[in-house]
Scaffold this motif. Structure first.
Motif, short mmCIF file in Angstrom:
data_model
loop_
_atom_site.label_atom_id
_atom_site.label_comp_id
_atom_site.label_asym_id
_atom_site.label_seq_id
_atom_site.Cartn_x
_atom_site.Cartn_y
_atom_site.Cartn_z
N SER A 104 0.83 -1.20 0.00
CA SER A 104 0.00 0.00 0.00
C SER A 104 0.87 1.26 0.00
O SER A 104 0.59 2.22 -0.73
N THR A 109 -1.76 7.99 2.16
CA THR A 109 -2.36 7.91 0.83
C THR A 109 -3.76 8.52 0.81
O THR A 109 -4.13 9.22 -0.14
N ALA A 142 -3.61 1.31 -3.68
CA ALA A 142 -2.99 1.46 -2.36
C ALA A 142 -4.02 1.34 -1.25
O ALA A 142 -3.81 0.66 -0.25
#
Length: 583
Positions: free
Chosen positions: A439, A475, A465
């Motif tokens: 990720s 993210t 991700a």
């Protein structure tokens, strides 16, 4: 080859004995069908012809037994028994054969028949006892052994068997009583004291166990294993003084034994005497005759105590001395540098850790952990050029490693070389890795694409991700920010920004992202609230300051807007577009 212990002549004494019925007849074999009529001719007193035939069948049975054909042995022996049921030897042989066949019920039956014929025969009772024991009839098994003792009360073999059976059944006190009798007959013996020690240990009687160990120590004073065990029992019984005396005795017998020295130093350390304990530890590391791996284990043991010794300066001084001694005495041994790096990273002295990690990777070029730590510490210090240089070396020595390629791609990204960043991060994303690392790699790949405004592959990388780790707050935040910049899926971006902030509530960057999204949604008061919180949380980013000025502009406070734009320009003079806003 199995040999029956009772000789043919003595077993087939062929004394007259009354016939008796059997528990179970063999299924027989077609080869023996012609002999069944002989049994019908039996009388209480076997005829001479029957005795001769029985003897012949017995010999054939023994022969089959010796070659391991126990089923045929049983067939021959049962025919022999039908001719001469009162023979001790035939019944004993059947007991033996059925034991080999694991037919314990019939083994017991014939063993008991043999006992009726010859009650004082030790070997028969031993085998019968074994059959009972294997059937789980422990009391019957012990009865047979005790019957032998009635004939010979001092039979040591039988006494040992009785003690062992009782110990295995958890009857430790009875077992020790029997071992006591053995000691009275044979005198003090190490193996017997050891068995008593084990029984007392099982009973939880530490004092009695220690007494047995002291007896063993007298018999074998130089046995280090005994001394180590004894010292441990003294420690567990809260008798550190006695434990120390035993270990000092062991040290005099073998001054270089690592286990003795470690245990002894532990006692001094637990008493607060770090100087003596540390000196003993360091003497092991400095000793050229102690193996390198023994030293490694010792230093690792000391490093493992770091969590419980936080704030103990003496502990860290001792470990550092050991580490430095090990490196000095074993400078060409890669693991000594790896341990030194571990210690210095533990105390957050990353520069010294990097020195030893560099040495580790030279001496152990395939040590992937050392390469990864080295890259991590370089990245932590924002030494991006060195990270790239070391990362390329690491990729040659440990190819196709997701973590190494991630650090390399990340260093290119932070150096604004997005082309190489994308190359290495894309490669890293295709390598096997655990979901959280996967990720992070994909999230950084998304950042690299976004930095070059390649929105389609950026969005795909971000989505993947989050699929690998829905709690990846970095993210979630970055994806939300870039969506806001594109003026796309703003409400979805808001949800992601809120989730990132819920995971890390005090992150000034996340606060600014959510504020920026509210700005895009024209909710200016909320935008001001979050961006102001970002600044209060310690953000010194020119971007956040510019956002604050933009919010005040929308709120109609141009004076404050100009204030924040000027501060942003002071922080980052490359933002020349702010001059236009200020004019």
């Amino acid at each position: 080859m199995k040999v029956l212990t009772v000789a043919l002549i003595s077993c087939l004494a062929f004394a007259s004995c009354s016939a008796s019925g059997e528990v179970q007849q063999s299924s027989g074999n077609s080869n023996f069908e012609g002999r069944q009529d002989v049994a019908g001719a039996l009388h209480e007193e076997p005829s001479a012809e029957a005795l001769i035939e029985a003897q012949s069948l017995y010999i054939k049975g023994i022969t089959q037994f010796e070659i391991g054909d126990y089923e045929h042995a049983v067939d021959y022996l049962k025919l022999a028994k039908s001719l001469h049921p009162g023979s001790f030897g035939i019944n004993y042989a059947l007991l033996d054969a059925y034991l080999e066949l694991e037919d314990l019920t019939n083994a017991v039956y014939y063993g008991q028949k043999a006992v009726e014929i010859m009650p004082d025969n030790k070997w028969n009772r031993l085998k019968l006892s074994d059959a009972f024991r294997r059937l789980g009839k422990i009391d019957d098994s012990l009865d047979e052994l005790n019957a032998i003792l009635k004939v010979n009360p001092n039979d040591l073999d039988v006494l040992f068997l009785i003690a062992s059976v009782k110990s295995n059944q958890g009857r430790y006190e009875e077992s020790n009583e029997t071992y006591e009798k053995i000691l009275n007959l044979r005198g003090s013996e190490r193996s017997v004291h050891y068995q008593r020690f084990q029984n007392f240990t099982s009973l939880g009687d530490s004092d009695a166990a220690i007494d047995e160990l002291e007896q063993i120590r007298k018999l074998s004073p130089g046995n280090l294993r005994t001394l180590h065990t004894l010292s441990q029992f003294y420690l567990e019984s809260n008798q550190p003084g006695e434990a120390k005396e035993v270990l000092e005795d062991a040290m005099q017998r073998n001054p270089r034994d690592p286990e003795t020295l470690i245990s002894l130093s532990d006692i001094y350390i637990n008493e607060g005497d770090w100087q003596t304990g540390g000196e003993i530890m360091n003497s092991i590391v400095a000793d050229p005759l102690v193996g390198e791996m023994d030293k490694v284990e010792l230093v690792q043991y000391m490093l493992s105590k770091s969590a419980q010794e936080q704030g103990n300066e003496k502990y860290f001084e001792t470990v550092q001395t050991m580490v430095e001694t090990m490196v000095d005495k074993n400078s060409d041994f890669g693991l000594s540098h790896a341990l030194a790096a571990e210690y210095y990273s533990m105390i957050e002295d990353y520069n010294r850790a990097l020195v030893h990690l560099e040495r580790t990777t030279k001496l152990m070029p395939n040590n992937e952990i050392a390469w990864k730590q080295r890259l991590q510490f370089l990245q932590m210090q924002s030494r991006h050029e060195e990270t790239i240089e070391v990362g390329l070396q690491a990729d040659e020595k440990v190819p196709d490693d997701a973590t190494i390629q991630f650090f390399l791609g990340g260093a290119y990204f932070l150096s604004d070389d997005n082309e190489n960043a994308i190359k290495w991060l894309k490669s890293a994303s295709e390598m096997p890795a655990r979901a959280p690392l996967k990720s992070v790699i994909l999230g950084t790949l998304g950042d690299s694409y976004a930095s070059t405004e390649k929105w389609e592959p950026a969005n795909e990388a971000y989505e993947n991700a989050i699929r690998y780790d829905s709690e990846n707050d970095v993210t979630l935040n970055n994806y939300a920010y870039y969506l806001a910049e594109q003026n796309e899926r703003i409400n979805e971006a808001k949800d992601m920004a809120k989730k990132a902030l819920s995971i890390n509530p005090d992150n000034s960057t996340y606060l600014d992202t959510l504020g920026y999204i509210f700005f895009k949604l024209e909710e200016y008061e909320k935008a001001k609230e979050y961006i102001e919180s970002s600044l209060n949380a310690g953000s010194t980013s020119a971007e956040v300051m510019e956002h604050m000025g933009d919010v005040y502009e929308k709120l109609g406070d141009l004076e404050k807007a100009a204030h924040w734009w000027r501060k942003a320009l002071e922080e980052d003079d490359s933002r020349t577009h702010l001059q236009e806003k200020l004019s």
